[in-house]
Every structure is written in structure tokens, then in C-alpha cells.
Design an enzyme around this catalytic site. Structure first.
Site, PDB file in Angstrom:
ATOM      1  N   HIS A   1     -27.290-133.882 -19.521  1.00 29.21           N
ATOM      2  CA  HIS A   1     -27.409-132.438 -19.716  1.00 29.21           C
ATOM      3  C   HIS A   1     -26.062-131.795 -20.049  1.00 29.21           C
ATOM      4  O   HIS A   1     -25.989-130.893 -20.863  1.00 29.21           O
ATOM      5  CB  HIS A   1     -27.943-131.857 -18.398  1.00 29.21           C
ATOM      6  CG  HIS A   1     -28.549-130.506 -18.497  1.00 29.21           C
ATOM      7  ND1 HIS A   1     -29.642-130.219 -19.265  1.00 29.21           N
ATOM      8  CD2 HIS A   1     -28.224-129.339 -17.877  1.00 29.21           C
ATOM      9  CE1 HIS A   1     -29.956-128.947 -19.124  1.00 29.21           C
ATOM     10  NE2 HIS A   1     -29.108-128.383 -18.292  1.00 29.21           N
TER      11      HIS A   1
ATOM     12  N   SER B   1     -28.492-125.452 -21.696  1.00 27.36           N
ATOM     13  CA  SER B   1     -29.607-125.330 -20.769  1.00 27.36           C
ATOM     14  C   SER B   1     -30.357-123.995 -20.967  1.00 27.36           C
ATOM     15  O   SER B   1     -30.850-123.736 -22.058  1.00 27.36           O
ATOM     16  CB  SER B   1     -29.081-125.476 -19.337  1.00 27.36           C
ATOM     17  OG  SER B   1     -30.120-125.695 -18.444  1.00 27.36           O
TER      18      SER B   1
ATOM     19  N   ASP C   1     -30.701-136.806 -20.913  1.00 35.14           N
ATOM     20  CA  ASP C   1     -31.027-135.672 -20.035  1.00 35.14           C
ATOM     21  C   ASP C   1     -32.532-135.559 -19.899  1.00 35.14           C
ATOM     22  O   ASP C   1     -33.264-135.770 -20.875  1.00 35.14           O
ATOM     23  CB  ASP C   1     -30.470-134.380 -20.661  1.00 35.14           C
ATOM     24  CG  ASP C   1     -30.883-133.140 -19.888  1.00 35.14           C
ATOM     25  OD1 ASP C   1     -31.026-133.216 -18.646  1.00 35.14           O
ATOM     26  OD2 ASP C   1     -31.055-132.080 -20.531  1.00 35.14           O
TER      27      ASP C   1
END
Ligand SMILES: *[C@@H]1O[C@H](CO)[C@@H](O)[C@H](O)[C@H]1NC(C)=O
Length: 466
Positions: free
Chosen positions: A443, A166, A391
């Protein structure tokens, strides 16, 4: 005489230099014997910042296996998420116990989980200053790593890798560049880096999610035709002709806002399109959701409005409403006084929460994209860019465009890769950079596809075929 000299030498130069005081000897909720050593304590960063680390040695061959640093993103979110819900050896469960993870990355590597910057999780600043920036974070992490190798000098001969997820898309490359440029002559043996569902370019991330949404069935043709007509040159829908990220046409701006409402604001789980939207009364969840969405559409004129609306919705959530992720189990566990004691957290340190508002609010983002960092890194060490392909926070398409646009020489054509007898995703390899998708993962790739994730990181680190 001889004996005491030998003892002295062993104490000073012996291989077992690990800090005894940081070793975890009795971890609540861990109801089975583990076959590796683990440590928790603090590393000193820039200006005395105290960064909490949790180090799990490899259960295979710690003295030979590489050392991997793992960082979750935010900015402001805790890497305990990685340890206890993704790739660690023991995963948190609802009853407060820790369950064995057969696909832990510590089955093949030693893993350091670092809570950074200061004020995230159990990390703190001695002057309680939580304000920071991208460059300060990489500096502080660099200093903390040097402190790690002072505490664990026996691991300095091992290969070292930096990984993260991320906003780790910024943390990982900036730290890797700093280590390779080695301002302090620290000689950290960096051999590569890996970024999972990383933020690599705001513009490409924002532009691609609009395509992703349409082609995953989220909007329908009326909205899509209007978007293509008003946001793209000559009605051609491709990455170069469309500008969904920084539009100026008012109809385009409105269309993008509608599309983004659907993607991020109406009950879909942005971290996994096909995942459940978990119900939680915990404000930590909301914070994380709120924090992670903050990077989206930063340059979009409507962004502020969209963000305000989003914030308003979060603030108005009742306890039963769905912010989609749930860190209550971790929060309950880590704030248990017995757990805190067993992992050596001093009494004055704040309660643990998944993401820090204070860090997020004071954080200065300095980079629009990581192009320069990747150009530098790929001429020095191997890298891996991997994406769970469902994601929507940092979608695979944006990272694929990012990697393609670096203009690196392709060394292996795009192909499927497998985990067991199933297709695990796709891989394309460039000179010193591997681009991998993990099919059906969101994610948090190691959480959604633990077996494929372990195979992937093993292939990358040990240079085996994906
Ligand atoms: C807190 O840290 C930031 C970033 O290093 C710095 O600019 C600021 O002056 C510090 N604030 C105080 C009160 O020391």
C-alpha cells in the site's frame, strides 16, 4: 532615500517571501545538515479550519522544480506518515532520530505534506468540529492551498501536482477538479495528479480483492469453486460475470465473508501480503488498521457483521498481538515537546496520532466511484494511477479495472518498466492517464520500493520514459 525605497520594494516584492516564522531551524533528531529549507505551520481552510502543513523544498532547484502536494488517506489519517515513513527527505527510526532518505521526492520536487481534514494529526477546527464530508474536504483543501500560495507566492510560477494514497483516491481527484473549475479564480497552476493504491471505486475494489486472494494462494479450490458457482454468471470467473461486491445469493454472501476473513482478519498484513505483520501495543496502529478497512465491503450485506467481528478482534488484542502496522516511532517523535516546538505546534493542539477516530466516525462519504472526476480530469491534465501490486487494502486489479473501464484511448501498450536492471512493474499509457504497477510493493509504495517510486514519479512529472 533610494536605498530605503529599494529596501521597501525588496521587502514587498522580493522573491524571498516564505514565512520566516514557519521555517524549521532546528529539528530534534536531525543529526546532519540538510541542503534544503523546510517549513511547518498552518494553512487556513474552510470556516477557519487550521490545517497543519510541512513543506520541504527541493534539494535540487527549488525555484524551478515543481511543487507537489501529498495527502495520505483514511479518511482521518495523517500525511506525516508520508513525510516520515514514505517519501520525505528524513525518515523516522526506532531510536528517535531522522535518517536521510536518498530516494526522497524532494530530490526532484518541492513537497507539501498536508494534514487534512481538521482534527487529523495536528490540524484543528477552531470550534472543535471534526465532522466533515468529501466535498467539504476538497473545499477546505482548496482554500488551504490558496493560503499556501499566499505564504509562498514565489512558488506560484512553478508547476503544481496533487498526489496521494489510499483514500487519497477520493481526495486527489476531487481537489483537482475543484482547482481546474477554479471557483475562486485562484489560478493554482495544476499540471497533473497522481494516485497511489487509491480507492477509486468501492465496487471494483471489493470485487477484485476476491480474485486477488484466490490467485495469490489464499483460499484453495473448494472455496473458489463455490464462490464462482454462487457469485458468477454461468460459472465464469471474470470481472463482469462475478459480483462479489454486492451479492444476494446467501451461499455467495457466506463464501465472500469467509474469503474476506482470510484476507483481512486472520493475521495477514493487508497493506502488504508478503510483509511482516508488526506487533504493536499502540492503539494508534489499531485505529489505522480499523480505519482503513472501514471502506471495504460497505455495500455487502455481511459487511456489518464482518466489520463487527473485525472490531471485536481489534478491541480484544493484547499488547503483543499483531495489528500489522506500527506508528509508535512517529507518535513518540511528534509528541515530543521539543519537536512540537520546533515545528510550531501551539500548546492547545491535541496530541498527534496516526488516524483520528473522530474524523472517521463523523465522515460522510459522498462518492461511490471517481468515474466522473477522471473523465473530466483526463480531458484537462495528465494523471497517474499507480499501485503496489501486493497491497490488499486497495489492490492493483481493482484500480486497473477502474482505469480500463474509463474507455480512454490507449497510447502505449502494456509493457514492463525497469528500475536499474530489474523489472519494476508494468505500465500502460492512455490518453492523459498512465497506469503503473510497482512489483512487490504494498500500500505504501515509496516505503516498500523507494527507488522505483522515485523513478516513477520523476518519469510522470518530467515526462520521461518509465
Ligand atoms: C459541524 O460541521 C458540520 C459539517 O460542516 C455541520 O453540518 C455541523 O452543523 C457542524 N456542527 C456544529 C455544532 O456546528
Amino acid at each position: 532615500m533610494w536605498h530605503s525605497a529599494l529596501l521597501f520594494l525588496t521587502l514587498v516584492f522580493g522573491v524571498q517571501c516564505a514565512p520566516k516564522e514557519d521555517e524549521i531551524t532546528d529539528l530534534p533528531g536531525l543529526n546532519y545538515a540538510v541542503n534544503f529549507k523546510h517549513y511547518s505551520g498552518y494553512l487556513e481552510g474552510w470556516r477557519g479550519k487550521q490545517l497543519h502543513y510541512w513543506f520541504v523544498e527541493s534539494s535540487r532547484n527549488p525555484s524551478e522544480d515543481p511543487v507537489v502536494l501529498w495527502m495520505n488517506g483514511g479518511p482521518g489519517c495523517s500525511s506525516m506518515d508520508g513525510l516520515l515513513t514514505e517519501l520525505g527527505p528524513y525518515l523516522i527510526s526506532a531510536d528517535g532520530t531522522l535518517k536521510k532518505n536518498d530516494f526522497s521526492w524532494n530530490t526532484v520536487t518541492n513537497v507539501i505534506f498536508l494534514e487534512a481534514p481538521a482534527c487529523v494529526g495536528f490540524s484543528y477546527d477552531p470550534h472543535d468540529n471534526c465532522t466533515t464530508s468529501d466535498d467539504e474536504v476538497s473545499l477546505s483543501n482548496y482554500m488551504a492551498l490558496q493560503d499556501f500560495f499566499r505564504k509562498f507566492p514565489e512558488f506560484k510560477k512553478n508547476d503544481f501536482y496533487i498526489t496521494g494514497e489510499s483514500y487519497g483516491g477520493i481526495y486527489v481527484p476531487t481537489l483537482a477538479v475543484r482547482i481546474l473549475q477554479d471557483e475562486d479564480n485562484a489560478n493554482i497552476p495544476l499540471k497533473g495528479f497522481a494516485v497511489g493504491n487509491g480507492l477509486s471505486s468501492y465496487k471494483l475494489n471489493d470485487n477484485s480483492i476476491v480474485f486477488f486472494g484466490y490467485y495469490h494462494g489464499l483460499y484453495g479450490d473448494n472455496l473458489w469453486s463455490s464462490l464462482v458457482h454462487h457469485c458468477c454468471e454461468n460459472d465464469r470467473a471474470n470481472s463482469d460475470s462475478c459480483n462479489f461486491a454486492t451479492p444476494t445469493n446467501p451461499i455467495c454472501i457466506k463464501g465472500v465473508a469467509i474469503a474476506m476473513d482470510i484476507v483481512y482478519n486472520e493475521g495477514l498484513n493487508m497493506y502488504n501480503l508478503y510483509g511482516k505483520c508488526l506487533h504493536s501495543s499502540n492503539s494508534g496502529k489499531m485505529k489505522r488498521y480499523f480505519t482503513d478497512v472501514g471502506h471495504l465491503f460497505r455495500s455487502q450485506p455481511k459487511q456489518k457483521e464482518l466489520f463487527e467481528k473485525f472490531k471485536h478482534r481489534l478491541m480484544s488484542l493484547k499488547s503483543s498481538d499483531p495489528p500489522c502496522t506500527d506508528s509508535r516511532d512517529m507518535q513518540n517523535y511528534l509528541n515530543n515537546p521539543e519537536v512540537r516546538a520546533s515545528i510550531h505546534i501551539p500548546g492547545h493542539v491535541q496530541e498527534w496520532e496516526i488516524c483520528s477516530d473522530r474524523v472517521y466516525a463523523g465522515y460522510q462519504r459522498q462518492y461511490e466511484n471517481m468515474v466522473e472526476q477522471y473523465k473530466y480530469l483526463t480531458s484537462h491534465v495528465p494523471g497517474l494511477v499507480y499501485n503496489g501490486d501486493v497491497d490488499m487494502a486497495c489492490n492493483f486489479l481493482g484500480d486497473e479495472w477502474f482505469v480500463e473501464q474509463l474507455g480512454l484511448k490507449a497510447v502505449e501498450r502494456r509493457r514492463m518498466w525497469h528500475d536499474g536492471d530489474q523489472v519494476a512493474g508494468f505500465v500502460k499509457r492512455f490518453d492523459n492517464l498512465d497506469l503503473v504497477t510497482i512489483r512487490g510493493a504494498g500500500h505504501m509504495v515509496p516505503q516498500d520500493k523507494p527507488s522505483a517510486a522515485l523513478k516513477m514519479i520523476t518519469s510522470f512529472i518530467f515526462k520521461k520514459k518509465y
